[in-house]
Design an enzyme around this catalytic site. Sequence first.
Site, short mmCIF file in Angstrom:
data_model
loop_
_atom_site.label_atom_id
_atom_site.label_comp_id
_atom_site.label_asym_id
_atom_site.label_seq_id
_atom_site.Cartn_x
_atom_site.Cartn_y
_atom_site.Cartn_z
N SER A 41 0.84 -1.20 0.00
CA SER A 41 0.00 0.00 0.00
C SER A 41 0.88 1.25 0.00
O SER A 41 1.74 1.42 0.85
CB SER A 41 -0.91 0.01 1.23
OG SER A 41 -1.84 -1.03 1.14
N ALA A 65 2.50 -5.38 12.62
CA ALA A 65 2.15 -3.97 12.82
C ALA A 65 3.27 -3.18 12.15
O ALA A 65 4.09 -2.53 12.80
CB ALA A 65 2.05 -3.64 14.30
N CYS A 123 -6.25 -0.61 7.04
CA CYS A 123 -5.09 -1.01 7.83
C CYS A 123 -5.42 -0.91 9.32
O CYS A 123 -5.85 0.15 9.77
CB CYS A 123 -3.87 -0.14 7.50
SG CYS A 123 -2.47 -0.54 8.58
N LYS A 158 -10.47 -2.55 -0.45
CA LYS A 158 -10.13 -3.61 0.51
C LYS A 158 -10.77 -3.29 1.87
O LYS A 158 -10.50 -2.24 2.46
CB LYS A 158 -8.62 -3.74 0.65
CG LYS A 158 -8.22 -4.96 1.49
CD LYS A 158 -6.79 -5.34 1.25
CE LYS A 158 -6.37 -6.56 2.01
NZ LYS A 158 -4.98 -6.92 1.77
O1 RRO Z 1 1.60 -1.74 7.00
C1 RRO Z 1 0.83 -2.31 7.80
O2 RRO Z 1 0.97 -2.27 9.03
C2 RRO Z 1 -0.36 -3.04 7.32
C3 RRO Z 1 -1.23 -2.54 6.37
BR1 RRO Z 1 -0.92 -0.99 5.40
C4 RRO Z 1 -2.43 -3.25 6.09
O3 RRO Z 1 -3.27 -2.86 5.27
N1 RRO Z 1 -2.64 -4.40 6.78
C5 RRO Z 1 -1.78 -4.87 7.68
O4 RRO Z 1 -2.04 -5.93 8.28
N2 RRO Z 1 -0.64 -4.19 7.93
#
Ligand code: RRO
Length: 298
Positions: A41, A65, A123, A158
Amino acid sequence: MDLAGLKLRSPTLNAAGVLGMSAPLLKRVFDSGAAAVVTKSLGPQARTGHINPTVVTFEGGILNAMGLPNPSVEGFLGELRELKHEGVPIVASFFASTVKEFKENSIMLCEAGADALELNLSCPNVEGEPGMCAADPVTTERLIAAVKEVSKVPVFVKLSPNVTDIVGIAKAVEMGGADGITAVNTLKAMAIDIDFRRPVLSNITGGLSGPALKPVALRCVWEIAEAVDLPIIGCGGVSSWRDAIEYLLAGASAVEIGTAVMDHGFEIFNTVNIGVAKYLEKNGFKAVEEIVGLAHRS
Ligand code: RRO
């Protein structure tokens, strides 16, 4: 299979965040059988994410995380162009904080050759990030409508399993004009180190993925399929072709594979694709489309 205009040669993609930080790794995902690749992302500004520990394993999968570490949309454009040059279909996952940023990022990603966008509204690892609004149907609908105004490619959204009413959110996604839904992101969870007597993750909580997430994510796909007409990409704990078949029967048209890549390597895409093809043949089906949502018919 045609997923809202995105051509898929197989029913598998990688999940956002998994191997999605560089063009060569995503090329390997494609070469291993994924129909399209999903980027990490990307946000409007580069971010380093949370400090370690950011990942912890447990018997049912992993908790992460990461905190949205990414090089920014602009910082990733070179990788996108490289992938495009290699002929790899790209789903660009991104997030932002404001309507303006969501639009600007969509325009940049389309211009760089993204074949689809995946809006990450879900997220679980950042507090108060305005773009992470997949718990709020009104904002969700507004953001999607804004992105659809400028996007030249299919827009997938999502969703989060960390909501009481995922159907209400899915309906807002449909109202906003999205082309499809990815279900789901990780489940908010935590682990405690009993020797240090403290949470393991620096962020305290993290997102749970892997086999323990599968039954929850499958239920989300099922409920969304009952409520809206949009194509669904199932995501959550797919580790085998059997898991993929369950998602297809529940109403998904394709699946994203994430955590299983860590256990099984790149080969997982090919293994799942072959297993799905054999299941179809053995049971007299000619195409994946024929079994999508079949478990809903009593
Ligand atoms: O980068 C993250 O901590 C993260 C994201 Br962007 C997400 O969409 N889902 C996730 O479990 N971790």
